[in-house]
Design a protein around this motif. Structure first.
Motif, PDB file in Angstrom:
ATOM      1  N   ASP A 147      24.844  22.221   6.280  1.00 35.37           N
ATOM      2  CA  ASP A 147      23.793  21.600   7.231  1.00 35.37           C
ATOM      3  C   ASP A 147      22.518  22.152   6.670  1.00 35.37           C
ATOM      4  O   ASP A 147      21.565  21.456   6.679  1.00 35.37           O
ATOM      5  CB  ASP A 147      23.895  21.531   8.715  1.00 35.37           C
ATOM      6  N   GLU A 148      22.593  23.384   6.350  1.00 39.53           N
ATOM      7  CA  GLU A 148      21.282  23.970   5.778  1.00 39.53           C
ATOM      8  C   GLU A 148      21.040  23.604   4.593  1.00 39.53           C
ATOM      9  O   GLU A 148      19.696  23.194   4.277  1.00 39.53           O
ATOM     10  CB  GLU A 148      21.137  25.625   5.723  1.00 39.53           C
ATOM     11  N   TRP A 149      21.736  23.415   3.813  1.00 45.75           N
ATOM     12  CA  TRP A 149      21.618  22.855   2.445  1.00 45.75           C
ATOM     13  C   TRP A 149      21.253  21.539   2.622  1.00 45.75           C
ATOM     14  O   TRP A 149      20.320  20.803   1.706  1.00 45.75           O
ATOM     15  CB  TRP A 149      22.915  22.899   1.741  1.00 45.75           C
ATOM     16  N   ALA A 150      21.745  20.565   3.319  1.00 46.80           N
ATOM     17  CA  ALA A 150      21.282  19.181   3.424  1.00 46.80           C
ATOM     18  C   ALA A 150      20.099  19.061   3.740  1.00 46.80           C
ATOM     19  O   ALA A 150      19.169  18.119   3.205  1.00 46.80           O
ATOM     20  CB  ALA A 150      22.249  18.346   4.048  1.00 46.80           C
ATOM     21  N   ALA A 151      19.497  19.767   4.708  1.00 49.51           N
ATOM     22  CA  ALA A 151      18.266  20.004   5.311  1.00 49.51           C
ATOM     23  C   ALA A 151      17.098  20.140   4.193  1.00 49.51           C
ATOM     24  O   ALA A 151      16.034  19.409   4.223  1.00 49.51           O
ATOM     25  CB  ALA A 151      17.945  20.748   6.246  1.00 49.51           C
ATOM     26  N   GLY A 152      17.204  21.028   3.383  1.00 47.20           N
ATOM     27  CA  GLY A 152      16.053  21.459   2.301  1.00 47.20           C
ATOM     28  C   GLY A 152      16.820  22.519   1.659  1.00 47.20           C
ATOM     29  O   GLY A 152      17.461  23.610   1.897  1.00 47.20           O
ATOM     30  N   HIS A 153      16.702  22.426   0.250  1.00 45.73           N
ATOM     31  CA  HIS A 153      17.036  23.186  -0.778  1.00 45.73           C
ATOM     32  C   HIS A 153      16.063  23.005  -2.155  1.00 45.73           C
ATOM     33  O   HIS A 153      15.536  22.107  -2.190  1.00 45.73           O
ATOM     34  CB  HIS A 153      18.619  23.211  -1.221  1.00 45.73           C
ATOM     35  N   SER A 187      15.698  17.404  -0.035  1.00 41.74           N
ATOM     36  CA  SER A 187      16.702  17.192   1.036  1.00 41.74           C
ATOM     37  C   SER A 187      17.920  16.339   0.432  1.00 41.74           C
ATOM     38  O   SER A 187      17.797  15.659  -0.406  1.00 41.74           O
ATOM     39  CB  SER A 187      16.272  16.582   2.319  1.00 41.74           C
ATOM     40  N   ALA A 188      19.013  16.478   1.201  1.00 40.28           N
ATOM     41  CA  ALA A 188      20.415  15.901   0.838  1.00 40.28           C
ATOM     42  C   ALA A 188      20.372  14.541   1.762  1.00 40.28           C
ATOM     43  O   ALA A 188      21.527  13.684   1.869  1.00 40.28           O
ATOM     44  CB  ALA A 188      21.509  16.729   0.617  1.00 40.28           C
TER      45      ALA A 188
END
Length: 111
Positions: A27-33, A102-103
């Protein structure tokens, strides 16, 4: 807080060509990376560390720097010579106005 002798760098010091390993949860990755980052959640590192290259610089990032410091120390203990923790994690990355994506359909953000 961090394991002893963990090399670290600021987000601004991460070279563009470096392998950036993001060890946050899905969920952290999907929010922004970071656009060029490779996602491997911390809990999966022991089973999948063969996916992390040993022949170049590896920079490890999480949200604030704690998990990535642990993963950095773990990789060092398992033979990685050129692995560095990203100080301040993705919070510091975003604060430095470095690129994010974001994803999902929402604007990139750090959660």
């Amino acid at each position: 807080m961090f394991p002893p002798d963990v090399p670290s760098a600021t987000p601004q010091d991460v070279p563009a060509e470096a392998y950036l390993l993001d060890v946050r949860e899905d969920d952290e990755w999907a929010a922004g990376h970071a656009p060029a980052a490779h996602h491997l959640p911390m809990q999966e590192v022991p089973a999948r560390m063969g996916e992390v290259p040993m022949d170049g610089a590896v920079y490890v990032v999480c949200r604030a720097g704690g998990r990535s410091a642990q993963v950095t120390a773990y990789l060092q203990a398992n033979g990685w010579d050129n692995v560095t923790n990203v100080d301040g994690g993705m919070r510091a990355w975003a604060a430095a106005d470095l690129p994010l994506e974001s994803a999902d359909d929402a604007p990139p953000r750090i959660i």
